[in-house]
Design a protein around this motif. Sequence first.
Motif, PDB file in Angstrom:
ATOM      1  N   ILE A  57     -27.462  65.565 -14.654  1.00  0.00           N
ATOM      2  CA  ILE A  57     -27.846  66.892 -13.714  1.00  0.00           C
ATOM      3  C   ILE A  57     -26.784  66.677 -12.132  1.00  0.00           C
ATOM      4  N   GLY A  58     -25.454  67.280 -12.505  1.00  0.00           N
ATOM      5  CA  GLY A  58     -24.615  66.953 -11.158  1.00  0.00           C
ATOM      6  C   GLY A  58     -23.602  66.117 -12.103  1.00  0.00           C
ATOM      7  N   SER A  59     -22.316  66.717 -11.977  1.00  0.00           N
ATOM      8  CA  SER A  59     -21.218  66.277 -12.588  1.00  0.00           C
ATOM      9  C   SER A  59     -20.086  66.106 -11.587  1.00  0.00           C
ATOM     10  N   GLY A  60     -20.549  65.788 -10.286  1.00  0.00           N
ATOM     11  CA  GLY A  60     -19.525  65.333  -9.688  1.00  0.00           C
ATOM     12  C   GLY A  60     -18.964  63.834  -9.360  1.00  0.00           C
ATOM     13  N   GLN A  61     -18.514  63.297  -8.355  1.00  0.00           N
ATOM     14  CA  GLN A  61     -18.202  61.953  -8.134  1.00  0.00           C
ATOM     15  C   GLN A  61     -19.108  61.073  -8.858  1.00  0.00           C
ATOM     16  N   ILE A  62     -20.292  60.948  -8.914  1.00  0.00           N
ATOM     17  CA  ILE A  62     -21.034  60.015  -9.576  1.00  0.00           C
ATOM     18  C   ILE A  62     -21.322  60.222 -10.984  1.00  0.00           C
ATOM     19  N   GLY A  63     -21.605  61.719 -11.143  1.00  0.00           N
ATOM     20  CA  GLY A  63     -21.963  62.356 -12.274  1.00  0.00           C
ATOM     21  C   GLY A  63     -20.767  62.187 -13.387  1.00  0.00           C
ATOM     22  N   GLY A  64     -19.402  62.147 -13.032  1.00  0.00           N
ATOM     23  CA  GLY A  64     -18.450  61.892 -13.963  1.00  0.00           C
ATOM     24  C   GLY A  64     -18.275  60.511 -14.345  1.00  0.00           C
ATOM     25  N   ASN A  65     -18.633  59.773 -13.319  1.00  0.00           N
ATOM     26  CA  ASN A  65     -18.476  58.121 -13.730  1.00  0.00           C
ATOM     27  C   ASN A  65     -19.856  57.676 -14.513  1.00  0.00           C
ATOM     28  N   LEU A  66     -20.882  58.497 -14.181  1.00  0.00           N
ATOM     29  CA  LEU A  66     -22.089  58.184 -15.136  1.00  0.00           C
ATOM     30  C   LEU A  66     -21.705  58.346 -16.556  1.00  0.00           C
ATOM     31  N   ALA A  67     -20.979  59.451 -16.775  1.00  0.00           N
ATOM     32  CA  ALA A  67     -20.539  59.708 -18.138  1.00  0.00           C
ATOM     33  C   ALA A  67     -19.726  58.866 -18.817  1.00  0.00           C
ATOM     34  N   LEU A  68     -18.745  58.309 -17.909  1.00  0.00           N
ATOM     35  CA  LEU A  68     -17.791  57.374 -18.383  1.00  0.00           C
ATOM     36  C   LEU A  68     -18.606  56.153 -18.627  1.00  0.00           C
ATOM     37  N   PHE A  69     -19.208  55.700 -17.963  1.00  0.00           N
ATOM     38  CA  PHE A  69     -19.990  54.109 -18.167  1.00  0.00           C
ATOM     39  C   PHE A  69     -20.584  54.290 -19.340  1.00  0.00           C
ATOM     40  N   ALA A  70     -21.624  55.438 -19.335  1.00  0.00           N
ATOM     41  CA  ALA A  70     -22.454  55.738 -20.608  1.00  0.00           C
ATOM     42  C   ALA A  70     -21.699  55.498 -21.852  1.00  0.00           C
ATOM     43  N   ALA A  71     -20.512  56.157 -21.839  1.00  0.00           N
ATOM     44  CA  ALA A  71     -19.616  56.200 -22.972  1.00  0.00           C
ATOM     45  C   ALA A  71     -19.190  55.216 -23.371  1.00  0.00           C
ATOM     46  N   GLN A  72     -18.759  54.360 -22.306  1.00  0.00           N
ATOM     47  CA  GLN A  72     -18.040  53.180 -22.859  1.00  0.00           C
ATOM     48  C   GLN A  72     -19.063  51.881 -23.188  1.00  0.00           C
ATOM     49  N   LYS A  73     -20.510  52.148 -22.870  1.00  0.00           N
ATOM     50  CA  LYS A  73     -21.640  51.109 -23.158  1.00  0.00           C
ATOM     51  C   LYS A  73     -22.209  51.847 -24.625  1.00  0.00           C
ATOM     52  N   GLN A  74     -21.610  53.137 -25.078  1.00  0.00           N
ATOM     53  CA  GLN A  74     -22.147  53.611 -26.360  1.00  0.00           C
ATOM     54  C   GLN A  74     -23.886  53.982 -26.175  1.00  0.00           C
ATOM     55  N   LEU A  75     -24.233  54.197 -24.863  1.00  0.00           N
ATOM     56  CA  LEU A  75     -25.683  54.281 -24.911  1.00  0.00           C
ATOM     57  C   LEU A  75     -26.233  55.640 -25.638  1.00  0.00           C
ATOM     58  N   GLY A  76     -25.287  56.382 -25.838  1.00  0.00           N
ATOM     59  CA  GLY A  76     -25.878  57.864 -26.447  1.00  0.00           C
ATOM     60  C   GLY A  76     -24.778  58.891 -26.270  1.00  0.00           C
ATOM     61  N   ASP A  77     -25.419  60.328 -26.852  1.00  0.00           N
ATOM     62  CA  ASP A  77     -24.721  61.508 -26.454  1.00  0.00           C
ATOM     63  C   ASP A  77     -24.939  61.876 -25.153  1.00  0.00           C
ATOM     64  N   ILE A  78     -23.813  62.439 -24.622  1.00  0.00           N
ATOM     65  CA  ILE A  78     -23.936  62.918 -23.170  1.00  0.00           C
ATOM     66  C   ILE A  78     -23.802  64.238 -22.812  1.00  0.00           C
ATOM     67  N   VAL A  79     -24.641  64.961 -21.892  1.00  0.00           N
ATOM     68  CA  VAL A  79     -24.453  66.320 -21.457  1.00  0.00           C
ATOM     69  C   VAL A  79     -24.282  66.272 -20.136  1.00  0.00           C
ATOM     70  N   LEU A  80     -22.946  66.631 -19.748  1.00  0.00           N
ATOM     71  CA  LEU A  80     -22.737  66.909 -18.195  1.00  0.00           C
ATOM     72  C   LEU A  80     -22.991  68.280 -17.919  1.00  0.00           C
ATOM     73  N   PHE A  81     -23.985  68.302 -16.916  1.00  0.00           N
ATOM     74  CA  PHE A  81     -24.377  69.637 -16.532  1.00  0.00           C
ATOM     75  C   PHE A  81     -23.966  69.719 -14.999  1.00  0.00           C
ATOM     76  N   ASP A  82     -23.476  71.066 -14.419  1.00  0.00           N
ATOM     77  CA  ASP A  82     -23.436  71.361 -13.042  1.00  0.00           C
ATOM     78  C   ASP A  82     -23.500  72.789 -13.061  1.00  0.00           C
ATOM     79  N   ILE A  83     -23.647  73.096 -11.796  1.00  0.00           N
ATOM     80  CA  ILE A  83     -23.632  74.615 -11.414  1.00  0.00           C
ATOM     81  C   ILE A  83     -22.273  75.170 -11.345  1.00  0.00           C
ATOM     82  N   VAL A  84     -21.313  74.302 -11.102  1.00  0.00           N
ATOM     83  CA  VAL A  84     -19.894  74.569 -11.018  1.00  0.00           C
ATOM     84  C   VAL A  84     -19.195  74.912 -12.242  1.00  0.00           C
ATOM     85  N   ASP A  85     -18.814  76.164 -12.533  1.00  0.00           N
ATOM     86  CA  ASP A  85     -18.412  76.647 -13.837  1.00  0.00           C
ATOM     87  C   ASP A  85     -17.226  76.060 -14.324  1.00  0.00           C
TER      88      ASP A  85
END
Length: 315
Positions: free
Chosen positions: A13-41
């Motif tokens: 929840i929040g796909s900004g500077q940290i959010g984008g890197n959270l997604a990157l690290f979670a993907a690289q570690k294959q922790l699961g499926d990922i949903v990036l949410f933000d209010i910016v369209d």
Amino acid sequence: MARTFTRPKIALIGSGQIGGNLALFAAQKQLGDIVLFDIVDGMPKGKALDLEHMAPVQYYDAKIMGTSSYEDVAGADVVIVTAGIPRKPGMSRDDLLDTNVKIMKDVATNLKEHCPDAFIICISNPLDAMVYTIKEITGRPSSHVVGMAGVLDSGRLQYFIAEHLNVSVEDVNAFVLGGHGDTMVPVIDYCSVGGVPLTQMMSREDIEAIANRTRKAGGEIVGHLKNGSAFYSPAASAIAMAEAYLRDKKRVIPCAAMCNGEYGVDGLYLGVPVIIGKDGVEKILEVELSDSDKALLNTSVEAVGRLVEEARKRL
Ligand code: TXD
């Protein structure tokens, strides 16, 4: 094609500077499926696609989607919250309270409805008040609402020690107690390098200088970046917590956890050593402290209490 999430679902929840890197690290570690949410369209969708296109290059299998609808976040197993504004030079983390508590109320209200069973990790600042706000509004048990700060602050302390002694970061052990702010308490008595107490390897003067640099490390980065704050290390720190939960690792790591009597604190989030496994915060570890560290911790508790009181007025 309707998306089916077959792996653990991680909502950011929040796909900004940290959010984008959270997604990157979670993907690289294959922790699961990922949903990036933000209010910016559009932004979360763009980042999600970019990460999916990278999958064949970095060999990770994960469904990654971007959205501005909480319907797509529903049923997440882990939620990591970075929604909010970061600091600008000259701002303290506390200066963010007014804006970010309003955002946290919006996020927490939606999480209560859509992610009733999630392990929630809050990153947004001022951390100790924001994680409290999420707990209060979602009503989730304190085992399943934690704040990320201690892993980052302890990592900074460990790095500065390794750099000073010219040793591997792998052999430095250190942790920080208390609030995520200038009153944080690097617990020097428990710092060690390869099992050797730090006080046998460095002068008290050098240790104190490193402790002070640790307290100010976030601001040091803000001063360089000018229009944002740290993002790689906070993201990596939160992913370590999420991995401990998803893989039942029983990690012993410092997090902002709700203390109910521990360290003489009742009903406040505080940076303390905890065990994180499949049941979330499974135990808070109470360690013996010197009189001087107890006094420093009490000062930190008072600072957190004042901050949470300000947040409470706005709930
Ligand atoms: O150790 C720690 N806990 C700290 C936390 C370390 C570094 C940064 N810290 C804090 O994390 C920082 O002070 C901020 O409060 C958060 C997020 O920092 P980040 O650098 O990721 O900020 P960005 O890049 O501005 O991203 C925040 C996103 C942005 O895309 C907004 O559009 C979004 O939050 N946002 C929202 N998302 C969802 N819902 C709402 N209501 C919302 N409002 C803004």
